[in-house]
Design a protein around this motif. Structure first.
Motif, PDB file in Angstrom:
ATOM      1  N   MET A  11      -4.043  -3.107   2.944  1.00  0.00           N
ATOM      2  CA  MET A  11      -5.349  -3.771   2.922  1.00  0.00           C
ATOM      3  C   MET A  11      -6.431  -2.839   2.392  1.00  0.00           C
ATOM      4  O   MET A  11      -6.270  -1.624   2.395  1.00  0.00           O
ATOM      5  CB  MET A  11      -5.792  -4.143   4.331  1.00  0.00           C
ATOM      6  N   LYS A  18      -3.824  -1.243  -4.161  1.00  0.00           N
ATOM      7  CA  LYS A  18      -2.854  -1.835  -3.228  1.00  0.00           C
ATOM      8  C   LYS A  18      -1.615  -2.360  -3.972  1.00  0.00           C
ATOM      9  O   LYS A  18      -0.482  -2.124  -3.564  1.00  0.00           O
ATOM     10  CB  LYS A  18      -3.507  -2.996  -2.446  1.00  0.00           C
ATOM     11  N   ASN A  43      -1.461 -13.253  -0.707  1.00  0.00           N
ATOM     12  CA  ASN A  43      -0.575 -12.225  -0.160  1.00  0.00           C
ATOM     13  C   ASN A  43       0.780 -12.294  -0.868  1.00  0.00           C
ATOM     14  O   ASN A  43       1.287 -13.372  -1.131  1.00  0.00           O
ATOM     15  CB  ASN A  43      -0.357 -12.451   1.344  1.00  0.00           C
ATOM     16  N   ASP A  59       1.239  -7.050   0.113  1.00  0.00           N
ATOM     17  CA  ASP A  59       0.092  -6.747  -0.746  1.00  0.00           C
ATOM     18  C   ASP A  59      -0.924  -7.860  -0.519  1.00  0.00           C
ATOM     19  O   ASP A  59      -0.554  -9.044  -0.482  1.00  0.00           O
ATOM     20  CB  ASP A  59       0.548  -6.726  -2.212  1.00  0.00           C
ATOM     21  N   THR A  60      -2.176  -7.505  -0.342  1.00  0.00           N
ATOM     22  CA  THR A  60      -3.185  -8.522  -0.009  1.00  0.00           C
ATOM     23  C   THR A  60      -4.342  -8.484  -1.011  1.00  0.00           C
ATOM     24  O   THR A  60      -4.561  -7.454  -1.661  1.00  0.00           O
ATOM     25  CB  THR A  60      -3.758  -8.266   1.409  1.00  0.00           C
ATOM     26  N   ILE A  63     -10.717  -7.056   0.028  1.00  0.00           N
ATOM     27  CA  ILE A  63     -11.702  -7.689   0.915  1.00  0.00           C
ATOM     28  C   ILE A  63     -13.112  -7.431   0.377  1.00  0.00           C
ATOM     29  O   ILE A  63     -13.483  -6.280   0.120  1.00  0.00           O
ATOM     30  CB  ILE A  63     -11.530  -7.149   2.349  1.00  0.00           C
ATOM     31  N   ALA A  78      -6.004 -12.243   3.057  1.00  0.00           N
ATOM     32  CA  ALA A  78      -5.857 -10.807   3.359  1.00  0.00           C
ATOM     33  C   ALA A  78      -5.901 -10.572   4.866  1.00  0.00           C
ATOM     34  O   ALA A  78      -5.028  -9.905   5.441  1.00  0.00           O
ATOM     35  CB  ALA A  78      -6.968 -10.018   2.667  1.00  0.00           C
ATOM     36  N   SER A  81      -2.840 -11.342   7.170  1.00  0.00           N
ATOM     37  CA  SER A  81      -1.698 -10.420   7.262  1.00  0.00           C
ATOM     38  C   SER A  81      -1.724  -9.577   8.544  1.00  0.00           C
ATOM     39  O   SER A  81      -0.689  -9.110   9.004  1.00  0.00           O
ATOM     40  CB  SER A  81      -1.649  -9.505   6.037  1.00  0.00           C
TER      41      SER A  81
END
Ligand SMILES: Nc1nc2c(ncn2[C@@H]2O[C@H](COP(=O)(O)OP(=O)(O)OP(=O)(O)O)[C@@H](O)[C@H]2O)c(=O)[nH]1
Ligand SMILES: [Mg+2]
Length: 299
Positions: A11, A18, A43, A59-60, A63, A78, A81
């Motif tokens: 994250m 990421k 995700n 993997d997200t 943010i 995100a 998760s």
């Protein structure tokens, strides 16, 4: 039981690396990577099996402060998760990775129950800065939150990755593997193929268009001789953007098609015939019904 299994969430803010790290950890290019922020939209689970341990890396999307409904769906995905992650990896980058910008994320992570997940800090892109800058950054973050461990890595160059994998393996719960040993992702090949085309578009286009681009599958047809015909629809939000995606005499879309076909073919291990078209859907990023149809979760 001699096996371990767990989810590891990656994250952080957009663009910290990421997806680059996910690809490095899994050893295959699954997630798309570009220099632009907000590349990842949903995700994506990449699976690694090593000896008795299976790790499902998540993997997200980065943010950030959402503006459109699509942004909201991305950020929600995100945060989703953390509900099932055994280990949460907060990723930051030295250049723009100021503590203040991560304050919102840290605040929310601090609200988790103590035993819900182990939380680590990963400082990525260490190839770009000198060690003294890194120490200052780690110090600032460590004062703000009690991380189970801190790693300094370069996802791009591969530095620090082995230690990271070893720590993950040692810190996952005992339990049976959730995925068959030959599965490397949770994502459908259709959706991975759409992402590949979007990556090629993002790498070619500038200004605000990337945030307005969507790619969906029209048709996926297995043919004789292990070949596959794929028809994809590139969705843009404005007429002017359609012209830019097509390019002068079709030059842009043609090159995108060539680049995407190569990568999709590599992913599938099949010869691919790729056909692209472009559709204008005004304000699709704020249209909940459209978003659902295009495979994004409930806003
Ligand atoms: N120098 C350097 N660049 C890196 C490293 N890791 C990633 N990058 C670059 O950083 C940019 C962003 O990488 P991504 O992996 O797409 O970042 P992300 O966090 O997934 O971004 P979003 O999906 O937009 O949230 C790309 O240009 C990568 O090549 C690294 O270790 N060193
Ligand atoms: Mg990404």
């Amino acid at each position: 039981m001699n096996t371990n299994f767990g989810y590891v969430a990656l994250m952080g803010e957009p663009n910290v690396g990421k997806s680059t790290l996910l690809n490095r950890l899994v050893g295959t290019k699954l997630a798309i990577v570009t220099h632009k922020a907000q590349t990842t939209r949903t995700n994506l689970i990449g699976i690694q099996n090593r000896e008795g341990t299976q790790i499902a890396f998540v993997d997200t999307p980065g943010i950030f402060n959402p503006k459109t409904k699509l942004d909201q769906v991305m950020v929600k995905s995100a945060w989703g998760s953390i509900k099932y992650a055994d280990i949460i990896s907060l990723m930051v980058q030295p250049k723009s990775g100021k503590l203040e910008e991560n304050e919102g994320i840290i605040k929310r992570l601090k609200q988790l129950e103590k035993d819900q997940a182990k939380i680590i800090l990963i400082v990525n892109k260490i190839d770009l800065v000198n060690p003294s800058e890194l120490l200052k950054l780690v110090d600032a973050f460590s004062k703000r939150m009690d991380f189970a461990k801190v790693f300094l890595i370069s996802a791009k160059k591969g530095d620090g990755i082995e230690d990271l994998i070893e720590w993950y393996s040692d810190n996952l719960p005992k339990g049976p593997w959730l995925f068959p040993p030959d599965q490397i992702s949770s994502q459908s090949v259709q959706s991975l193929a759409c992402d590949i085309t979007r990556e090629k578009l993002l790498l070619r286009l500038h200004q605000e268009i990337p945030y307005n681009l969507g790619v969906e599958t029209d048709q996926w047809k297995e043919m004789k001789n292990n070949e596959v015909r794929i028809d994809q629809n590139i969705v843009v939000a404005r007429d002017g953007h359609k012209a830019m995606v097509i390019g002068a005499s079709g030059s842009c879309i043609k090159q995108v098609g060539i680049d995407a076909r190569k990568d999709i073919s590599k992913l599938l291990g099949q010869k691919v015939h790729l056909f692209l078209r472009v559709t204008v859907r005004k304000k699709w990023m704020d249209d909940e019904k459209r978003l659902r149809e295009m495979g994004f979760g409930q806003p």
